[in-house]
Design a protein around this motif. Structure first.
Motif, PDB file in Angstrom:
ATOM      1  N   LYS A 194      16.814  50.373 -22.973  1.00  0.00           N
ATOM      2  CA  LYS A 194      16.441  50.358 -21.554  1.00  0.00           C
ATOM      3  C   LYS A 194      17.408  49.539 -20.705  1.00  0.00           C
ATOM      4  CE  LYS A 194      12.203  49.269 -18.929  1.00  0.00           C
ATOM      5  NZ  LYS A 194      10.840  48.737 -19.070  1.00  0.00           N
ATOM      6  N   LEU A 250      18.569  57.544 -17.075  1.00  0.00           N
ATOM      7  CA  LEU A 250      18.226  57.037 -18.409  1.00  0.00           C
ATOM      8  C   LEU A 250      16.852  57.499 -18.865  1.00  0.00           C
ATOM      9  CD1 LEU A 250      19.681  53.418 -18.298  1.00  0.00           C
ATOM     10  CD2 LEU A 250      20.437  55.327 -19.727  1.00  0.00           C
ATOM     11  N   GLN A 258      17.032  59.115 -22.457  1.00  0.00           N
ATOM     12  CA  GLN A 258      16.677  58.048 -23.393  1.00  0.00           C
ATOM     13  C   GLN A 258      16.155  58.618 -24.699  1.00  0.00           C
ATOM     14  OE1 GLN A 258      17.728  55.034 -24.000  1.00  0.00           O
ATOM     15  NE2 GLN A 258      17.067  54.270 -22.039  1.00  0.00           N
TER      16      GLN A 258
END
Lengths: 115, 115
Positions: free
Chosen positions: A25, B19, B23
């Motif tokens: 993250k 992201l 991810q």
DNA sequence: GTAACTACTTACCCAGAGGTAACTACTATA
DNA sequence: TATAGTAGTTACCTCTGGGTAAGTAGTTAC
């Protein structure tokens, strides 16, 4: 295995190498923060307002081990620590820009659809 | 907050959007596999040899929800399913290329250092 | 002396990412 | 009849990424 498959396998291998380093993250945000110049621990924490000191410390160490980030201790009073990108970290500029561009593009597409 | 900080905040926001979608361990590899053309479930599984059917199914669903991947059912005997990239998925080409380029670059740098 | 800023570290906890194995349901082939 | 290929689903388990909170150690300002 034909040639097309071999190209695909090569690409999959390369993407794994990259993903191992940028996975998680916080790493990309940290690197982005450092593209704006050398920063101290507290400055990065203020930029990425919702990161905890634990995660910042941990991810900076991982990035340092991968030679993406350089940690410099200054013998001032009190001691200050500065973080900056290494040449390898700076070589991520194009990658970061594409992430940003696509992020903006994606957001626009999502908004278009929702209205 | 000065202008430099505002630019940094904007970039951090855009990177988070991107992201969120890319991810995880499998999404980028799946998208790369599909850049080589429309594929069936089993074909993707063979390309990415260590993905389990559970993860492939799960991640394909997530990518479909984000409009990156399109699922097409063919009314053949037996039923076949085809997965392909949507225009939004295809708009990731530059991003994927940069991930690959940097992955290759990173591997070279690591090898240089270890010898 | 005490509060506040520097840069962290440590302990503890939890949700969820991801792995394994087995199962479903249908068709084709030997 | 049985094995294999199509495309998954389900149950269960484990591990770790990440969160919270508090502690440490030194310095400076009030």
């Amino acid at each position: 295995m034909n040639q097309k498959d071999q190209v695909c396998q090569y690409k999959l291998m390369a993407s794994r190498d990259a993903l191992e380093v940028i996975q998680g993250k916080w790493r990309i945000p940290i690197i982005i923060a450092l593209t704006h110049g050398t920063k101290r621990f507290g400055e990065i924490q203020r930029d990425i307002s919702d990161i905890s000191p634990k995660m910042l410390s941990q991810e900076l160490k991982a990035l340092e081990m991968n030679k993406i980030v350089k940690r410099t201790l200054h013998d001032t009073m009190p001691v200050t620590t500065e973080y900056s990108l290494t040449p390898l970290g700076e070589s991520m500029t194009n990658l970061l820009n594409e992430i940003l561009n696509w992020g903006i593009h994606f957001r626009e597409e999502v908004l278009k659809r929702d209205n």
